[in-house]
Design an enzyme around this catalytic site. Structure first.
Site, PDB file in Angstrom:
ATOM      1  CG  HIS A 154     -23.156 -67.496  -0.732  1.00 40.81           C
ATOM      2  ND1 HIS A 154     -22.505 -68.697  -1.014  1.00 40.81           N
ATOM      3  CD2 HIS A 154     -24.122 -67.685   0.046  1.00 40.81           C
ATOM      4  CE1 HIS A 154     -22.885 -69.672  -0.339  1.00 40.81           C
ATOM      5  NE2 HIS A 154     -23.904 -69.344   0.434  1.00 40.81           N
ATOM      6  CD  GLU A 259     -21.353 -67.237   2.392  1.00 37.26           C
ATOM      7  OE1 GLU A 259     -22.381 -66.284   2.514  1.00 37.26           O
ATOM      8  OE2 GLU A 259     -21.477 -68.358   2.468  1.00 37.26           O
TER       9      GLU A 259
END
Ligand code: BG6
Length: 285
Positions: A154, A259
């Site tokens: 992330h 991400e």
């Protein structure tokens, strides 16, 4: 770590967090002991590619920034009960397994979380710091049953202004709009924050794997490449949502998350005893 294993790695702090500081002739990086997430990646002569919020909270709250490891599930996907968002890895304390200098002066560190022995999945992270930053998430299923896994790296990528950048590599892809009841839409051209309500929580299943975050304000492009990562997620909360997030607030313009993941419909089934890997490479162009 033994002396020979600790080559290119030492303890210190980064953005106020206890971290392992990793050096190579090409770049420096920092990996947080809390969460095991890469907090900083600076190719020589460049500003940090990653962003850590100036309002980031302290442990046990997950660190808002760097590259949190969402594992063994993304968001609260396929979970029941009151579980933490994005899994357990980003709030675990981590240890270094070993480190070494590879060919081309790339410093490699392997890490593992502590305290997750109750899970039948085992996690190991590999971080390679060189002219690019490579991160590998390796999952082993210790049980004698198949296990379903979702996961993400992330990243919080530092930008001049989230409203002035775009992401190439997603045009024509379908996405689930998490800000619009998971409606499935099609990405029309490069990703940009919408003008009307500038926010994005888009999950692109079966995406292409290479994305370019073009930032004219900083005069740089960050290339993100996923390997064995079928999903892309592009997230920026925008002003309204960020105003309700104590660790973002007015700083929402300073980052975009691109991400690489296996999430949404892109579930991974890990056979009993099997190991799977997912990688993300970040490079400045
Ligand atoms: O606040 P968290 O748990 O760090 O999550 C941040 C965001 O992470 C993104 O990956 C999700 O798609 C968003 O839905 C979520 O809001």
């Amino acid at each position: 770590m033994t002396a020979s294993e600790s080559q290119g790695v030492e303890r210190g702090t980064a953005y106020g967090f206890d971290a392992w500081l990793v050096t190579s002739p090409h770049a420096t990086a920092a990996i947080s002991i809390f969460g095991g997430q890469v907090l900083s990646y600076r190719p020589t002569g460049a500003d940090d590619v990653l962003w850590v919020s100036p309002l980031a909270a302290t442990p046990p709250t997950p660190i808002r920034g760097g590259i949190p490891v969402c594992w063994p599930y993304f968001g609260k996907e396929n979970q029941t009960g009151d579980v933490p968002s994005h899994g357990y890895a980003r709030t675990a304390t981590w240890q270094v397994v070993d480190s070494e200098v590879l060919a081309d002066d790339v410093t490699q560190v392997r890490l593992a979380p502590l305290g997750l022995e109750r899970l039948t999945l085992r996690l190991e992270l590999t971080v390679r710091v060189g002219a690019t930053l490579e991160i590998g998430v390796r999952t082993t299923n210790l049980s004698d049953e198949p296990a379903v896994l979702t996961e993400a790296l992330h990243n919080y990528l530092r930008v001049s202004d989230a409203t002035d950048v775009h992401v190439e590599g997603l045009s024509g892809k379908s996405y689930e709009d998490k800000f619009d009841d998971l409606q499935v839409k099609t990405q029309d051209g490069d990703w940009r924050l919408p003008d009307d309500v500038p926010r994005s929580d888009r999950l692109y299943p079966d995406a292409g794997g290479t994305y370019r975050l073009v930032d004219p304000g900083r005069g740089r492009t960050i290339r993100v490449t996923g390997d064995r990562a079928r999903t892309a997620v592009v997230w920026n909360p925008g002003a309204d949502v960020a105003s309700g997030m104590a660790d973002v607030g007015p700083h929402w313009r300073e980052f975009v998350c691109v991400e690489t993941a296996n999430a949404g419909p892109d579930l991974i089934t890990v056979a009993a005893g099997a190991t799977v890997e997912m990688w993300q490479t970040i490079a400045l162009e």
